[in-house]
Scaffold this motif. Sequence first.
Motif, PDB file in Angstrom:
ATOM      1  N   THR A  79       1.067  -1.295   0.147  1.00  6.52           N
ATOM      2  CA  THR A  79       0.010   0.111   0.037  1.00  6.52           C
ATOM      3  C   THR A  79       0.827   1.381   0.138  1.00  6.52           C
ATOM      4  OG1 THR A  79      -0.253  -0.485   2.319  1.00  6.52           O
ATOM      5  CG2 THR A  79      -2.129  -0.553   0.942  1.00  6.52           C
ATOM      6  N   LYS A 201      -7.462   1.542   2.262  1.00  8.58           N
ATOM      7  CA  LYS A 201      -6.115   2.111   2.719  1.00  8.58           C
ATOM      8  C   LYS A 201      -5.762   2.962   1.441  1.00  8.58           C
ATOM      9  CE  LYS A 201      -4.612  -1.377   5.561  1.00  8.58           C
ATOM     10  NZ  LYS A 201      -3.293  -2.476   5.790  1.00  8.58           N
ATOM     11  N   LEU A 376      -4.693   0.636   9.385  1.00  2.77           N
ATOM     12  CA  LEU A 376      -5.542   1.201   8.331  1.00  2.77           C
ATOM     13  C   LEU A 376      -5.060   2.740   8.027  1.00  2.77           C
ATOM     14  CD1 LEU A 376      -9.103   0.290   9.831  1.00  2.77           C
ATOM     15  CD2 LEU A 376      -8.363   0.204   7.379  1.00  2.77           C
ATOM     16  N   VAL A 377      -4.002   2.652   7.171  1.00  4.08           N
ATOM     17  CA  VAL A 377      -3.448   3.907   6.796  1.00  4.08           C
ATOM     18  C   VAL A 377      -4.408   4.857   6.219  1.00  4.08           C
ATOM     19  CG1 VAL A 377      -1.506   4.786   5.465  1.00  4.08           C
ATOM     20  CG2 VAL A 377      -1.236   2.592   6.528  1.00  4.08           C
ATOM     21  N   THR A 378      -4.540   6.103   6.736  1.00  2.31           N
ATOM     22  CA  THR A 378      -5.691   6.815   6.372  1.00  2.31           C
ATOM     23  C   THR A 378      -4.892   8.188   5.615  1.00  2.31           C
ATOM     24  OG1 THR A 378      -5.642   7.915   8.650  1.00  2.31           O
ATOM     25  CG2 THR A 378      -7.217   6.205   8.049  1.00  2.31           C
ATOM     26  N   CYS A 383      -2.659   6.880  10.889  1.00  2.00           N
ATOM     27  CA  CYS A 383      -3.219   5.535  10.581  1.00  2.00           C
ATOM     28  C   CYS A 383      -4.023   5.149  11.913  1.00  2.00           C
ATOM     29  CB  CYS A 383      -1.864   4.654  10.739  1.00  2.00           C
ATOM     30  SG  CYS A 383      -2.274   2.778  10.860  1.00  2.00           S
TER      31      CYS A 383
END
Length: 448
Positions: A79, A201, A376-378, A383
Amino acid sequence: MISYSSLRLSKSQIARGWCVVRNLSASQVHLDKHECKVLVVGGGAGGCAMAAKLSSKLGSNKVIVLEPADKHYYQPMFTLIGGGMKRLEQSYKLMADVLPKKAKWLREKAVEFDPDSNTVKTSGGNTIKYDMLLIATGLQLNYNKIPGLVDALSVPNGKVGSIYSPLYVDRVYDCLRNINDGNAIFTFPSSPVKCPGAPQKIVYISEHYFRKMGKRNNINVTYNTALPVLFGVKHYADALWPIVKQRNITVNTRRNLIEVKAAQDIAIFENLDKPGERFEEKYSMLHVCPPMSAPDELAKCTKLVNEAGFVDVDKSTMQHLKYKNVFAIGDCSASPNSKTAASAAAQSPVVYRNMIAALKGKSLKSSYDGYASCPLVTGYNTCILAEFDYSLTPLETFPVAQNKERYSMFFMKKDLMPILYWKMMLPGYWNGPALMRNMLSIFKSKQK
Ligand code: UQ1
């Protein structure tokens, strides 16, 4: 850098995505005896960690690892590569350097499982006899199941990318850089997938990228997911919905990608709730999470797998329900946990203890609670660290509110996790964060 030309891949090979890379086989060892105490099928995260644990306990040459790939990818980095935060070269090491020295590596693929005779046939024509079998094949990426997709992913400077394959991940960052306006569409398929958080993500990372580059106002960001929910664990879904709303990301549930027309830049979706209803959407960039399945060679062994093709194990012990000398770890198992590297890490001490107990004819005492974790990298500096178990209730490690976006969790995901993976997990020392969680729990009770 992997390029199609250097790999000389056929179209059907390209269709298999990163599995292709894993298929370039050549025998690494010549087996003097086609027999072993433990056969580990697959040298991914679970297989490699387990081979390390088992070969350290059982001694040299008792464990054979069957794995055709010459490279071992740290897939959780994909990701970040898609967002331009890491490079593909940083995500892999040579298989020879990560598999344990005490195990024998046979650089071939398992093509036929026969649990009644305790044997596995290989792509090189070998038959390996085992006392215990550990199945750790991971999943197969089925890009070819979506008409037009493989062609779309082969167009030079194309508008379609996918973080799930080392063949296609660099295309994602190219798409982010090239798009100026129109629709950026992201998909989640109608099949079990590994790292189910990853397809969203990359939505958050992309949206942040567009803002950073001053082009967000010209781009519509849409996430079309076949799932009925944004995230399977309500505690985190409740945190994610306000984020998508605030960032003006359109989320359509129960929408499944069924065709890509690269010549016209059109993606066709079906409404899973209304059979026959289709939507044609024009894209300026398309990110595809491919449908996945257990590898064909495994799925065809109906004695070992359930209807969905996954290894039919007890979800606590990870032992096969019928063949007591067969265990599974990681994405190929039918245990109903989220399929992540963290799950394989948490399964590894359980599988290890239970396999050793089974080898000694003792009863199995260790049990897996379904732990999975999903950073969950936002965006480019935040994250949410989701952690949960089989009951889909949070099972968090740190004494902070983990459903909030944090830089600390982003730093952990981006800079600490790769070290933990290469130095701790693959050599067999990392058993998931349960110990850390127990130690940190004293701070949690103080907080309350
Ligand atoms: C983890 O164990 C793991 O596997 C090695 C990951 O994949 C790389 C993770 O992303 C995470 C978050 C964990 C869990 C570890 C901690 C310290 C919470």
